[in-house]
Every structure is written in C-alpha cells, then in structure tokens.
Design a protein around this motif. Structure first.
Motif, PDB file in Angstrom:
ATOM      1  N   GLY A   1      14.824 -13.019  -5.895  1.00  0.00           N
ATOM      2  CA  GLY A   1      16.114 -12.301  -6.041  1.00  0.00           C
ATOM      3  C   GLY A   1      15.732 -10.909  -6.512  1.00  0.00           C
ATOM      4  N   ALA A   2      14.887 -10.465  -7.119  1.00  0.00           N
ATOM      5  CA  ALA A   2      14.645  -8.888  -7.557  1.00  0.00           C
ATOM      6  C   ALA A   2      14.268  -8.322  -6.229  1.00  0.00           C
ATOM      7  CB  ALA A   2      13.246  -8.883  -8.384  1.00  0.00           C
ATOM      8  N   GLU A   3      13.553  -8.885  -5.396  1.00  0.00           N
ATOM      9  CA  GLU A   3      13.441  -8.293  -3.960  1.00  0.00           C
ATOM     10  C   GLU A   3      14.840  -8.091  -3.158  1.00  0.00           C
ATOM     11  OE1 GLU A   3       9.577  -9.664  -5.573  1.00  0.00           O
ATOM     12  OE2 GLU A   3      11.671 -10.656  -5.007  1.00  0.00           O
ATOM     13  N   MET A   4      15.609  -9.007  -3.213  1.00  0.00           N
ATOM     14  CA  MET A   4      16.947  -9.117  -2.305  1.00  0.00           C
ATOM     15  C   MET A   4      17.726  -8.113  -3.016  1.00  0.00           C
ATOM     16  SD  MET A   4      16.259 -11.023  -0.044  1.00  0.00           S
ATOM     17  CE  MET A   4      17.901 -11.666   0.609  1.00  0.00           C
TER      18      MET A   4
ATOM     19  N   ALA B   1      24.277  -8.685  -8.113  1.00  0.00           N
ATOM     20  CA  ALA B   1      25.167  -8.679  -7.284  1.00  0.00           C
ATOM     21  C   ALA B   1      24.881  -9.340  -5.945  1.00  0.00           C
ATOM     22  CB  ALA B   1      25.414  -7.275  -6.873  1.00  0.00           C
ATOM     23  N   ALA B   2      25.891  -9.789  -5.248  1.00  0.00           N
ATOM     24  CA  ALA B   2      25.719 -10.337  -3.932  1.00  0.00           C
ATOM     25  C   ALA B   2      26.057  -9.376  -2.823  1.00  0.00           C
ATOM     26  CB  ALA B   2      26.518 -11.622  -3.665  1.00  0.00           C
ATOM     27  N   ASN B   3      25.401  -9.535  -1.570  1.00  0.00           N
ATOM     28  CA  ASN B   3      25.625  -8.785  -0.591  1.00  0.00           C
ATOM     29  C   ASN B   3      27.093  -9.059   0.003  1.00  0.00           C
ATOM     30  OD1 ASN B   3      25.531  -7.929   2.644  1.00  0.00           O
ATOM     31  ND2 ASN B   3      23.657  -7.345   1.928  1.00  0.00           N
TER      32      ASN B   3
ATOM     33  N   LEU C   1      23.068 -27.181  -0.967  1.00  0.00           N
ATOM     34  CA  LEU C   1      22.229 -26.275  -0.370  1.00  0.00           C
ATOM     35  C   LEU C   1      21.264 -25.890  -1.622  1.00  0.00           C
ATOM     36  CD1 LEU C   1      20.693 -24.422   1.567  1.00  0.00           C
ATOM     37  CD2 LEU C   1      22.700 -22.429   0.913  1.00  0.00           C
ATOM     38  N   ALA C   2      19.931 -25.561  -1.750  1.00  0.00           N
ATOM     39  CA  ALA C   2      19.496 -24.884  -2.830  1.00  0.00           C
ATOM     40  C   ALA C   2      18.597 -23.818  -2.300  1.00  0.00           C
ATOM     41  CB  ALA C   2      18.444 -26.025  -3.636  1.00  0.00           C
ATOM     42  N   VAL C   3      18.551 -22.728  -2.879  1.00  0.00           N
ATOM     43  CA  VAL C   3      17.923 -21.548  -2.410  1.00  0.00           C
ATOM     44  C   VAL C   3      17.033 -20.888  -3.503  1.00  0.00           C
ATOM     45  CG1 VAL C   3      18.313 -19.084  -1.618  1.00  0.00           C
ATOM     46  CG2 VAL C   3      19.900 -20.951  -1.016  1.00  0.00           C
ATOM     47  N   GLY C   4      15.797 -20.593  -3.303  1.00  0.00           N
ATOM     48  CA  GLY C   4      15.032 -19.960  -4.068  1.00  0.00           C
ATOM     49  C   GLY C   4      13.468 -20.336  -3.575  1.00  0.00           C
TER      50      GLY C   4
ATOM     51  N   PRO D   1      20.183 -15.524 -11.476  1.00  0.00           N
ATOM     52  CA  PRO D   1      19.945 -15.934 -10.114  1.00  0.00           C
ATOM     53  C   PRO D   1      21.086 -15.184  -9.144  1.00  0.00           C
ATOM     54  CG  PRO D   1      20.466 -17.905 -10.955  1.00  0.00           C
ATOM     55  CD  PRO D   1      20.261 -17.089 -12.168  1.00  0.00           C
ATOM     56  N   ILE D   2      20.454 -14.670  -8.233  1.00  0.00           N
ATOM     57  CA  ILE D   2      21.335 -13.989  -7.454  1.00  0.00           C
ATOM     58  C   ILE D   2      21.956 -15.120  -6.406  1.00  0.00           C
ATOM     59  CG2 ILE D   2      21.547 -12.518  -5.268  1.00  0.00           C
ATOM     60  CD1 ILE D   2      19.565 -10.471  -6.558  1.00  0.00           C
ATOM     61  N   SER D   3      21.282 -16.114  -5.912  1.00  0.00           N
ATOM     62  CA  SER D   3      21.733 -17.058  -5.259  1.00  0.00           C
ATOM     63  C   SER D   3      23.014 -17.973  -5.911  1.00  0.00           C
ATOM     64  CB  SER D   3      20.684 -18.361  -5.081  1.00  0.00           C
ATOM     65  OG  SER D   3      20.261 -18.690  -6.404  1.00  0.00           O
ATOM     66  N   LEU D   4      23.209 -18.013  -7.235  1.00  0.00           N
ATOM     67  CA  LEU D   4      24.260 -18.514  -7.840  1.00  0.00           C
ATOM     68  C   LEU D   4      25.525 -17.433  -7.393  1.00  0.00           C
ATOM     69  CD1 LEU D   4      23.533 -19.989 -11.276  1.00  0.00           C
ATOM     70  CD2 LEU D   4      23.937 -20.920  -9.012  1.00  0.00           C
TER      71      LEU D   4
END
Length: 378
Positions: free
Chosen positions: A14-17, A166-168, A187-190, A275-278
């Motif tokens: 998440g930090a890197e994204m 934030a999300a892209n 789906l799960a991401v991380g 989490p950015i994924s959320l």
C-alpha cells in the motif's frame, strides 16, 4: 516543486502504490517527482515484474524512478553515499519517506530540505524509542488513519497531518453493481504476510463453499499478492483441500481488472493502517467484508458499504460473505454505498493535501514552527 519520495522497494504494498500514484499526480500537475527505492526487488525477494511495471508507470507519467540498489536495507553508510549523489542531481525541495528504514540513511546524507515521514500502519515496526532519533530528522509526519495519528501523537515531537489514502482513478466504476453472480468471485489483495492472516480466509473459504452448496452455487476466492510467505500459504491450501475454492494469483499489476471481475472484496487482516485495497474496492463498487481492526473500521460502515467481523474468526468471515452474496437488493445497496464512501478518497484530494503540507514545511522551516498538529484532510 521538486519532490523526492522514498520507498523500501518497488512492490505492490500500500505504501509503495500510494507513492507511485502520488508521483504520477505530482508530475501531471507540473511538479518534478522522483521516487527512490532503497533496494532492488531481486535483492529482497520481491517480484521483479511488479518493480518494472511500477517504474514504467512513473516514468511514463513524467516522473523519475530510481533505486539505491542496497543489498541490505540496513546498509546506512552505503545508502547515504548513493542518496547524496542522487540528491545533488535531483535537488529536491522536499523529501518524503514512506518507510522509517530510510531515516538513518537520510540522517547520514544530511539533506538541507524538509523531510516528512508517513507511518503506514497502526502498529510500529520499530521500537518506540526510535522516535527520539526520528524527531531529530523529520520536519513533519503524515498519518493515514485516525489510529495511525493516535500512535504518532504518543511519540512525535513534530507536526502531524492526517491525510487519507487514495485510489488510482483507473479503479473508478461507472455505477453500482446490481446483479448477483450464481458462482461469485471473491477477491483479497495484499502481500502474503502474517498481518493479512490468509490462513483464516482459507478456512473460511471451505465454510463458505459448504454454506452455498445447497443453492448449487460455487464461490471461489482469489488472493492477489506475493511475498516470501506465498509458498507456505500454497502449501496450506493444498494440505487443507481448499484448492477447489481458493486460488493464489501471486503479485499482480492488474488489480483494477481483477476488481472489475470480482463480486465481493474481503480483508482478513489482524491489523491495518488504512488499506488502499479497501479504497480501490469501494471505488470499484465492490461490497466489502473485513475484520474489525483499526483502518478497516474507518472505511467500512456495516450495512452501508460492507460488513465487519472479528479478526481470526473463520466462521464469522464465511457467514458475512455468505450474507453479502445472498440477497440481490441488499447487494446492490452495498455496492452503491461503497461507491458513495469512495468519494472521499480521490488521488487529486490526497495529492493536493500533500502539496499543501510540503509548501507549509518549506515556507516555515526557517521561520516560525508549525503547530503540533495540522487539521486533518478528508
């Protein structure tokens, strides 16, 4: 403004994204953005394809992507030497570290510009006494959630600003989902790590499959994420006979496509920052089921955009997923709620808040001190 961001490596965390997305936004709005990794992906067991894709994204947006190439992320003297060389070339106005690992390197490199640290988790990955050193290096902190802000407040002696993740924009759905799939895709991401607690999700997958079998429905859970524990998780899936219900995708650079194909998003973490994924899932219009931990609680409103369950509870996780996928009208309402909640987390708003902070720190570094806490943005 010339902005230098530092990350551990170019990976899908998440930090890197966030650092990547901010750099793209900074470059698109006329700023000079550079992202520096402490180590190459190959040096620390991360996915090289993900690294290449992230660096390409930044460069195509007009930014710069570099790596110090450290064999050991704790090679501070070597890192400081390489960082000084890069800083002489890039001449940044501000340095923003998205990893505490970079602070000793910066202390030795001695940059003459404001330094910011974002703490990306609700737990500390270092001893609290490290803040005695951090407070000498940084000019300000960024917290990504209220819990992260509270953690920083206990130890920081410098200004803190809450700036939500934030999300892209590529995750943006045109509208809410209205139809339930017969055989739903979850789906799960991380990164596969202790924090994400995927073993509980694997156990929940079998319980969910059993619950939906009387309806003739066959749910399938896909986990997108790499990391050194991926092999252990694959062994667990095979040993428990969950291969029919769980698919490990490894590190992926097409998470936006995976979310468009999914029917439900799940997070089984034992702890989180924010989490950015959320945010990406909500932006994609996906109803969400997540553990009731810091960060997740700040995103998910039960009955509005998803459901929260106790961490480590496979039965509760399976039951919540089954409920979310059982009623089409309720499912459509959760999807609409997810899209509405995502409005707060645009990359434009996030980038603007960062740029405002950078400008404040640049303007006041040699003048009056900033207040201990800056008003939250969101």
């Amino acid at each position: 403004m010339r902005i230098c961001s530092i990350i551990t490596s170019f990976t899908s965390g998440g930090a890197e994204m966030l650092a990547r997305d901010l750099a793209e936004r900074f470059a698109a709005t006329g700023h000079d953005a550079t992202v520096i990794a402490l180590s190459d992906a190959s040096r620390i067991g991360n996915d090289c394809d993900t690294e290449s894709a992230m660096m390409d994204h930044i460069r195509q947006a007009g930014g710069h992507a570099l790596s110090l190439g450290l064999h050991n992320r704790n090679a501070w003297i070597t890192g400081a030497r390489w960082l000084r060389q890069i800083l002489r070339t890039t001449r940044p106005d501000v340095i923003h570290s998205h990893t505490a690992r970079a602070l000793p390197v910066m202390a030795l490199a001695r940059p003459q510009v404001p330094v910011i640290l974002t703490h990306h988790n609700s737990r500390l990955s270092f001893p609290p006494m490290a803040f005695h050193v951090f407070n000498r290096i940084v000019d300000g902190y960024v917290a990504i959630s209220e819990q992260c802000e509270a953690t920083l407040r206990q130890h920081s002696r410098k200004p803190i600003q809450l700036i939500w993740n934030a999300a892209n924009p590529r995750f943006q759905a045109a509208g809410p989902r209205r139809v339930l799939a017969r055989d739903p895709r979850i789906l799960a991401v991380g990164t596969v790590s202790e924090q994400k607690d995927y073993p509980t999700l694997v156990r929940a997958a079998r319980l969910l499959a059993a619950a939906m079998a009387p309806q003739g429905r066959k749910p399938r859970i896909a986990i997108a994420g790499g990391g050194p524990m991926l092999g252990q998780l694959q062994a667990l899936v095979e040993a428990t006979g969950a291969s029919e219900h769980v698919e490990l995708l490894g590190a992926r650079g097409d998470v936006d496509m995976l979310m468009r194909q999914a029917d439900l998003f799940v997070n089984s973490s034992l702890w989180e920052g924010f989490p950015i994924s959320l945010i990406e899932a909500a932006t994609s219009g996906l109803p969400m089921v997540a553990t009731r931990v810091a960060g997740n609680r700040e995103m998910i409103i039960p009955g509005v955009n998803g459901e929260l369950v106790p961490p480590g509870d496979a039965q509760a996780l399976a039951a919540a997923m089954a409920t979310a996928l059982s009623d089409e009208a309720a499912y459509a309402a959760l999807s609409a709620g997810a899209l509405e909640s995502a409005r707060r987390f645009s990359i434009e708003r996030c980038a603007h808040a960062h740029l405002t902070l950078y400008g404040d720190l640049r303007g006041r570094r040699d003048g009056a001190p900033l207040p201990r806490q800056v008003a939250a943005t969101g």
